[in-house]
Design a protein around this motif. Structure first.
Motif, PDB file in Angstrom:
ATOM      1  N   GLN A  39       0.854  -1.181   0.000  1.00 52.04           N
ATOM      2  CA  GLN A  39       0.000   0.000   0.000  1.00 52.04           C
ATOM      3  C   GLN A  39       0.891   1.233   0.000  1.00 52.04           C
ATOM      4  OE1 GLN A  39      -2.359  -0.374   3.539  1.00 52.04           O
ATOM      5  NE2 GLN A  39      -3.891  -1.640   2.518  1.00 52.04           N
ATOM      6  N   ILE A  40       0.510   2.214  -0.798  1.00 51.30           N
ATOM      7  CA  ILE A  40       1.202   3.501  -0.822  1.00 51.30           C
ATOM      8  C   ILE A  40       0.332   4.484  -0.054  1.00 51.30           C
ATOM      9  CG2 ILE A  40       2.093   5.375  -2.269  1.00 51.30           C
ATOM     10  CD1 ILE A  40       3.638   2.734  -2.553  1.00 51.30           C
ATOM     11  N   ARG A  41       0.960   5.259   0.815  1.00 53.89           N
ATOM     12  CA  ARG A  41       0.268   6.276   1.604  1.00 53.89           C
ATOM     13  C   ARG A  41       0.769   7.640   1.169  1.00 53.89           C
ATOM     14  NH1 ARG A  41       1.808   3.244   7.270  1.00 53.89           N
ATOM     15  NH2 ARG A  41       0.245   1.581   7.111  1.00 53.89           N
ATOM     16  N   THR A  42      -0.166   8.560   0.927  1.00 53.42           N
ATOM     17  CA  THR A  42       0.217   9.928   0.586  1.00 53.42           C
ATOM     18  C   THR A  42      -0.581  10.890   1.448  1.00 53.42           C
ATOM     19  OG1 THR A  42      -1.391   9.931  -1.226  1.00 53.42           O
ATOM     20  CG2 THR A  42       0.912   9.474  -1.809  1.00 53.42           C
ATOM     21  N   ALA A  43       0.036  12.025   1.740  1.00 58.46           N
ATOM     22  CA  ALA A  43      -0.646  13.039   2.536  1.00 58.46           C
ATOM     23  C   ALA A  43      -0.053  14.408   2.208  1.00 58.46           C
ATOM     24  CB  ALA A  43      -0.483  12.765   4.024  1.00 58.46           C
ATOM     25  N   GLU A  44      -0.921  15.402   2.228  1.00 59.84           N
ATOM     26  CA  GLU A  44      -0.455  16.782   2.105  1.00 59.84           C
ATOM     27  C   GLU A  44      -0.025  17.196   3.510  1.00 59.84           C
ATOM     28  OE1 GLU A  44      -1.613  20.839  -0.229  1.00 59.84           O
ATOM     29  OE2 GLU A  44      -3.266  19.636   0.572  1.00 59.84           O
ATOM     30  N   LEU A  45       1.269  17.307   3.693  1.00 64.25           N
ATOM     31  CA  LEU A  45       1.840  17.531   5.022  1.00 64.25           C
ATOM     32  C   LEU A  45       1.618  18.955   5.500  1.00 64.25           C
ATOM     33  CD1 LEU A  45       5.116  15.551   4.387  1.00 64.25           C
ATOM     34  CD2 LEU A  45       3.065  14.756   5.578  1.00 64.25           C
ATOM     35  N   ILE A  46       1.849  19.893   4.624  1.00 65.93           N
ATOM     36  CA  ILE A  46       1.493  21.297   4.804  1.00 65.93           C
ATOM     37  C   ILE A  46       1.033  21.775   3.442  1.00 65.93           C
ATOM     38  CG2 ILE A  46       3.008  21.769   6.788  1.00 65.93           C
ATOM     39  CD1 ILE A  46       5.030  22.974   4.875  1.00 65.93           C
ATOM     40  N   SER A  47       0.438  22.905   3.343  1.00 65.28           N
ATOM     41  CA  SER A  47      -0.124  23.370   2.080  1.00 65.28           C
ATOM     42  C   SER A  47       0.923  23.325   0.954  1.00 65.28           C
ATOM     43  CB  SER A  47      -0.643  24.796   2.239  1.00 65.28           C
ATOM     44  OG  SER A  47      -1.239  25.223   1.036  1.00 65.28           O
ATOM     45  N   GLY A  48       0.628  22.524  -0.078  1.00 59.27           N
ATOM     46  CA  GLY A  48       1.497  22.414  -1.241  1.00 59.27           C
ATOM     47  C   GLY A  48       2.700  21.505  -1.070  1.00 59.27           C
ATOM     48  N   VAL A  49       2.787  20.809   0.043  1.00 59.21           N
ATOM     49  CA  VAL A  49       3.912  19.907   0.317  1.00 59.21           C
ATOM     50  C   VAL A  49       3.364  18.515   0.614  1.00 59.21           C
ATOM     51  CG1 VAL A  49       5.827  19.397   1.883  1.00 59.21           C
ATOM     52  CG2 VAL A  49       5.382  21.759   1.182  1.00 59.21           C
ATOM     53  N   TRP A  50       3.775  17.544  -0.197  1.00 58.69           N
ATOM     54  CA  TRP A  50       3.265  16.176  -0.082  1.00 58.69           C
ATOM     55  C   TRP A  50       4.368  15.230   0.387  1.00 58.69           C
ATOM     56  CZ3 TRP A  50      -1.768  14.764  -1.005  1.00 58.69           C
ATOM     57  CH2 TRP A  50      -2.590  15.776  -1.521  1.00 58.69           C
ATOM     58  N   GLY A  51       3.954  14.189   1.070  1.00 62.48           N
ATOM     59  CA  GLY A  51       4.871  13.144   1.499  1.00 62.48           C
ATOM     60  C   GLY A  51       4.290  11.780   1.199  1.00 62.48           C
ATOM     61  N   PHE A  52       5.152  10.773   1.209  1.00 60.56           N
ATOM     62  CA  PHE A  52       4.675   9.412   0.980  1.00 60.56           C
ATOM     63  C   PHE A  52       5.105   8.506   2.129  1.00 60.56           C
ATOM     64  CE2 PHE A  52       8.973   8.645  -0.589  1.00 60.56           C
ATOM     65  CZ  PHE A  52       9.228   7.342  -0.173  1.00 60.56           C
ATOM     66  N   GLY A  53       4.392   7.432   2.237  1.00 66.03           N
ATOM     67  CA  GLY A  53       4.736   6.347   3.138  1.00 66.03           C
ATOM     68  C   GLY A  53       4.274   5.061   2.476  1.00 66.03           C
ATOM     69  N   PHE A  54       4.436   3.958   3.147  1.00 63.79           N
ATOM     70  CA  PHE A  54       4.000   2.689   2.561  1.00 63.79           C
ATOM     71  C   PHE A  54       3.846   1.636   3.638  1.00 63.79           C
ATOM     72  CE2 PHE A  54       8.615   2.808   2.401  1.00 63.79           C
ATOM     73  CZ  PHE A  54       8.973   1.596   2.986  1.00 63.79           C
ATOM     74  N   SER A  71      11.208  10.995   4.136  1.00 61.85           N
ATOM     75  CA  SER A  71      11.119  10.623   2.720  1.00 61.85           C
ATOM     76  C   SER A  71      11.319  11.803   1.779  1.00 61.85           C
ATOM     77  CB  SER A  71       9.754   9.991   2.442  1.00 61.85           C
ATOM     78  OG  SER A  71       8.715  10.903   2.755  1.00 61.85           O
ATOM     79  N   GLY A  72      11.738  12.937   2.299  1.00 64.45           N
ATOM     80  CA  GLY A  72      11.784  14.123   1.461  1.00 64.45           C
ATOM     81  C   GLY A  72      10.378  14.659   1.300  1.00 64.45           C
ATOM     82  N   TRP A  73      10.212  15.612   0.393  1.00 67.09           N
ATOM     83  CA  TRP A  73       8.884  16.152   0.150  1.00 67.09           C
ATOM     84  C   TRP A  73       8.710  16.396  -1.337  1.00 67.09           C
ATOM     85  CZ3 TRP A  73       8.638  21.243  -1.642  1.00 67.09           C
ATOM     86  CH2 TRP A  73       9.798  21.995  -1.494  1.00 67.09           C
ATOM     87  N   PHE A  74       7.442  16.582  -1.746  1.00 67.41           N
ATOM     88  CA  PHE A  74       7.094  16.623  -3.164  1.00 67.41           C
ATOM     89  C   PHE A  74       6.093  17.730  -3.419  1.00 67.41           C
ATOM     90  CE2 PHE A  74       8.370  12.516  -1.738  1.00 67.41           C
ATOM     91  CZ  PHE A  74       9.253  12.082  -2.707  1.00 67.41           C
ATOM     92  N   LEU A  75       6.043  18.217  -4.647  1.00 67.05           N
ATOM     93  CA  LEU A  75       5.151  19.318  -5.005  1.00 67.05           C
ATOM     94  C   LEU A  75       3.742  18.868  -5.345  1.00 67.05           C
ATOM     95  CD1 LEU A  75       7.601  21.493  -7.133  1.00 67.05           C
ATOM     96  CD2 LEU A  75       6.906  21.804  -4.739  1.00 67.05           C
ATOM     97  N   SER A  76       3.534  17.551  -5.520  1.00 67.85           N
ATOM     98  CA  SER A  76       2.194  17.048  -5.812  1.00 67.85           C
ATOM     99  C   SER A  76       2.042  15.633  -5.261  1.00 67.85           C
ATOM    100  CB  SER A  76       1.930  17.026  -7.324  1.00 67.85           C
ATOM    101  OG  SER A  76       2.662  15.991  -7.947  1.00 67.85           O
ATOM    102  N   GLU A  77       0.804  15.228  -5.113  1.00 70.02           N
ATOM    103  CA  GLU A  77       0.517  13.877  -4.647  1.00 70.02           C
ATOM    104  C   GLU A  77       1.021  12.840  -5.649  1.00 70.02           C
ATOM    105  OE1 GLU A  77      -3.218  11.411  -2.775  1.00 70.02           O
ATOM    106  OE2 GLU A  77      -3.664  12.967  -4.241  1.00 70.02           O
ATOM    107  N   GLU A  78       0.849  13.128  -6.941  1.00 71.32           N
ATOM    108  CA  GLU A  78       1.298  12.192  -7.972  1.00 71.32           C
ATOM    109  C   GLU A  78       2.811  12.021  -7.935  1.00 71.32           C
ATOM    110  OE1 GLU A  78      -0.849  14.728  -8.616  1.00 71.32           O
ATOM    111  OE2 GLU A  78      -2.670  13.552  -8.905  1.00 71.32           O
ATOM    112  N   ASP A  79       3.558  13.123  -7.730  1.00 66.13           N
ATOM    113  CA  ASP A  79       5.016  13.026  -7.633  1.00 66.13           C
ATOM    114  C   ASP A  79       5.418  12.142  -6.454  1.00 66.13           C
ATOM    115  OD1 ASP A  79       5.169  14.752  -9.782  1.00 66.13           O
ATOM    116  OD2 ASP A  79       6.029  16.426  -8.644  1.00 66.13           O
ATOM    117  N   ALA A  80       4.758  12.332  -5.326  1.00 63.05           N
ATOM    118  CA  ALA A  80       5.055  11.529  -4.138  1.00 63.05           C
ATOM    119  C   ALA A  80       4.762  10.055  -4.392  1.00 63.05           C
ATOM    120  CB  ALA A  80       4.252  12.038  -2.940  1.00 63.05           C
ATOM    121  N   GLU A  81       3.653   9.782  -5.046  1.00 63.65           N
ATOM    122  CA  GLU A  81       3.265   8.393  -5.316  1.00 63.65           C
ATOM    123  C   GLU A  81       4.213   7.733  -6.318  1.00 63.65           C
ATOM    124  OE1 GLU A  81      -0.828   5.859  -6.070  1.00 63.65           O
ATOM    125  OE2 GLU A  81      -0.930   8.029  -5.883  1.00 63.65           O
TER     126      GLU A  81
END
Length: 118
Positions: A39-54, A71-81
């Motif tokens: 399972q891939i987990r994604t969340a908007e950690l703060i406005s405009g900043v996404w993270g992933f987990g699994f 895990s670093g951070w990403f500009l979109s949910e799709e990038d994180a995934e």
């Protein structure tokens, strides 16, 4: 075999300082009873900043990480995934063949989706 993540360019360095231990989106990539799952987990950690987990289960191996946990951070949910999928596929433990195939399909679907988004 550990290789470099082909989506490394999507990951921004550092951490944002927030970890989502609940309220994250979960996408099931693969499931075979209780012995194998991804399972891939994604969340908007703060406005405009996404993270992933699994959550990765392969027989007796269980690895779990929450979005934002180093895990670093990403500009979109799709990038994180995308990054998460490739991280597990190329940099993680040896996956069963059917799980590798499911990860490859999920990566392809996400990449194709971005081609047609406005």
């Amino acid at each position: 075999m550990n290789r470099k993540n082909p989506f490394e360019i999507l990951r921004k360095p550092g951490v944002c300082g927030t970890v989502a231990t609940s309220g994250y989106k979960t996408s099931t990539v693969f499931s075979h009873g209780s012995s194998q799952a991804l399972q891939i987990r994604t969340a908007e950690l703060i406005s405009g900043v996404w993270g992933f987990g699994f959550l990765l289960i392969i027989d007796s191996l269980k690895r779990e990480m929450f979005p934002g946990e180093g895990s670093g951070w990403f500009l979109s949910e799709e990038d994180a995934e995308l990054y998460a999928l490739a991280h597990i596929r190329y940099c993680g433990p040896h996956l069963p063949e059917d799980m590798k195939f499911a990860v490859d399909v999920a990566i392809s679907k996400l990449r194709d989706k971005s081609l047609f988004d406005d």
